[in-house]
Motif scaffolding. Structure first.
Motif, PDB file in Angstrom:
ATOM      1  N   UNK A 123       0.829  -1.206   0.000  1.00 15.44           N
ATOM      2  CA  UNK A 123       0.000   0.000   0.000  1.00 15.44           C
ATOM      3  C   UNK A 123       0.865   1.258   0.000  1.00 15.44           C
ATOM      4  N   UNK A 124       1.971   1.250   0.746  1.00 14.24           N
ATOM      5  CA  UNK A 124       2.881   2.400   0.773  1.00 14.24           C
ATOM      6  C   UNK A 124       4.101   2.058   1.615  1.00 14.24           C
ATOM      7  N   UNK A 125       5.100   2.917   1.548  1.00 21.62           N
ATOM      8  CA  UNK A 125       6.271   2.806   2.422  1.00 21.62           C
ATOM      9  C   UNK A 125       5.967   3.547   3.712  1.00 21.62           C
ATOM     10  N   UNK A 126       6.553   3.083   4.814  1.00 25.55           N
ATOM     11  CA  UNK A 126       6.269   3.704   6.108  1.00 25.55           C
ATOM     12  C   UNK A 126       7.238   4.814   6.490  1.00 25.55           C
ATOM     13  N   UNK A 127       8.202   5.119   5.629  1.00 28.49           N
ATOM     14  CA  UNK A 127       9.172   6.158   5.938  1.00 28.49           C
ATOM     15  C   UNK A 127      10.309   5.675   6.818  1.00 28.49           C
ATOM     16  N   UNK A 128      10.250   4.404   7.247  1.00 24.91           N
ATOM     17  CA  UNK A 128      11.302   3.815   8.079  1.00 24.91           C
ATOM     18  C   UNK A 128      11.965   2.636   7.373  1.00 24.91           C
ATOM     19  N   UNK A 129      11.805   2.568   6.062  1.00 25.35           N
ATOM     20  CA  UNK A 129      12.450   1.514   5.293  1.00 25.35           C
ATOM     21  C   UNK A 129      11.637   0.235   5.143  1.00 25.35           C
ATOM     22  N   UNK A 130      10.327   0.287   5.431  1.00 30.36           N
ATOM     23  CA  UNK A 130       9.460  -0.888   5.293  1.00 30.36           C
ATOM     24  C   UNK A 130       8.358  -0.625   4.274  1.00 30.36           C
ATOM     25  N   UNK A 131       7.998  -1.664   3.561  1.00 32.44           N
ATOM     26  CA  UNK A 131       6.842  -1.599   2.677  1.00 32.44           C
ATOM     27  C   UNK A 131       5.637  -2.130   3.451  1.00 32.44           C
ATOM     28  N   UNK A 132       4.601  -1.307   3.587  1.00 28.81           N
ATOM     29  CA  UNK A 132       3.407  -1.710   4.325  1.00 28.81           C
ATOM     30  C   UNK A 132       2.469  -2.487   3.405  1.00 28.81           C
ATOM     31  N   UNK A 133       1.946  -3.591   3.926  1.00 29.32           N
ATOM     32  CA  UNK A 133       1.091  -4.487   3.159  1.00 29.32           C
ATOM     33  C   UNK A 133      -0.326  -4.467   3.708  1.00 29.32           C
ATOM     34  N   UNK A 134      -1.294  -4.590   2.825  1.00 28.12           N
ATOM     35  CA  UNK A 134      -2.693  -4.680   3.229  1.00 28.12           C
ATOM     36  C   UNK A 134      -3.366  -5.749   2.381  1.00 28.12           C
ATOM     37  N   UNK A 135      -4.661  -5.912   2.587  1.00 31.66           N
ATOM     38  CA  UNK A 135      -5.396  -6.912   1.818  1.00 31.66           C
ATOM     39  C   UNK A 135      -6.329  -6.237   0.834  1.00 31.66           C
ATOM     40  N   UNK A 136      -6.651  -6.964  -0.194  1.00 35.95           N
ATOM     41  CA  UNK A 136      -7.718  -6.594  -1.113  1.00 35.95           C
ATOM     42  C   UNK A 136      -8.256  -7.892  -1.704  1.00 35.95           C
ATOM     43  N   UNK A 137      -9.371  -7.793  -2.397  1.00 37.66           N
ATOM     44  CA  UNK A 137      -9.923  -8.965  -3.068  1.00 37.66           C
ATOM     45  C   UNK A 137      -9.886  -8.732  -4.564  1.00 37.66           C
ATOM     46  N   UNK A 138      -9.757  -9.834  -5.303  1.00 43.33           N
ATOM     47  CA  UNK A 138      -9.777  -9.781  -6.758  1.00 43.33           C
ATOM     48  C   UNK A 138     -10.678 -10.880  -7.273  1.00 43.33           C
ATOM     49  N   UNK A 139     -11.110 -10.754  -8.487  1.00 44.99           N
ATOM     50  CA  UNK A 139     -11.969 -11.760  -9.097  1.00 44.99           C
ATOM     51  C   UNK A 139     -11.254 -13.102  -9.134  1.00 44.99           C
ATOM     52  N   UNK A 140     -11.899 -14.141  -8.606  1.00 43.87           N
ATOM     53  CA  UNK A 140     -11.329 -15.486  -8.667  1.00 43.87           C
ATOM     54  C   UNK A 140     -11.430 -16.040 -10.088  1.00 43.87           C
ATOM     55  N   UNK A 141     -12.314 -15.475 -10.890  1.00 33.96           N
ATOM     56  CA  UNK A 141     -12.453 -15.909 -12.281  1.00 33.96           C
ATOM     57  C   UNK A 141     -11.267 -15.476 -13.122  1.00 33.96           C
ATOM     58  N   UNK A 142     -10.604 -14.380 -12.724  1.00 34.85           N
ATOM     59  CA  UNK A 142      -9.479 -13.847 -13.491  1.00 34.85           C
ATOM     60  C   UNK A 142      -8.170 -14.573 -13.205  1.00 34.85           C
ATOM     61  N   UNK A 143      -8.146 -15.423 -12.177  1.00 35.34           N
ATOM     62  CA  UNK A 143      -6.898 -16.106 -11.794  1.00 35.34           C
ATOM     63  C   UNK A 143      -6.609 -17.297 -12.659  1.00 35.34           C
TER      64      UNK A 143
END
Length: 143
Positions: A123-143
């Motif tokens: 989702x973004x960098x935290x300014x302390x050298x880490x990449x922040x991760x979050x969840x989202x959903x995507x179409x299972x038909x597209x996989x």
């Protein structure tokens, strides 16, 4: 690549090859909640436990957000790079509906009843050298 960590700890299994959302379940009445809660919103019991809510569901309703999210939900996007995105409610197997950003952002691809699959995304960098991760959903038909 930057080290990764969850944007908010306790929302999903981390790290995991098959991530799933984490919530709570009331031991007394069986009601599920997301995010997890220490007491039950249905019966007011304080006997809850952390449970996996799964990683698949069905798109219950959706819309397209055409403006940049405000803090604390901002991303690394700028007004120039911003792209509208889908937002929807995903109904999980337990019956709980979870609000989520969607991978898809087109009225041509989103529809009520669409099978969805959880994914963990930066989702973004935290300014302390880490990449922040979050969840989202995507179409299972597209996989």
């Amino acid at each position: 690549m930057l080290p990764q960590k969850p944007l908010h700890p306790g929302l999903f299994t981390w790290p995991d090859s098959a991530p799933e959302l984490l919530g709570s379940r009331c031991v007394d009445c069986g009601e599920h909640a997301f995010p997890s809660q220490s007491s039950c919103r249905a019966c007011s019991s304080e006997h809850t436990e952390i449970v996996g809510l799964g990683n698949k569901g069905t798109l219950w309703t959706w819309t397209i957000q055409s403006f940049m999210p405000k803090a604390p939900y901002h991303t690394d996007e700028t007004p120039e790079s911003f792209c509208p995105y889908g937002v929807g409610y995903i109904e999980l197997a337990s019956g709980i509906k979870v609000e989520s950003r969607l991978h898809e952002n087109s009225t041509d691809t989103l529809r009520i009843g669409l099978p969805m699959k959880l994914e963990i995304v930066p989702v973004r960098d935290d300014g302390e050298g880490n990449q922040l991760m979050t969840f989202q959903f995507r179409s299972a038909e597209a996989l």
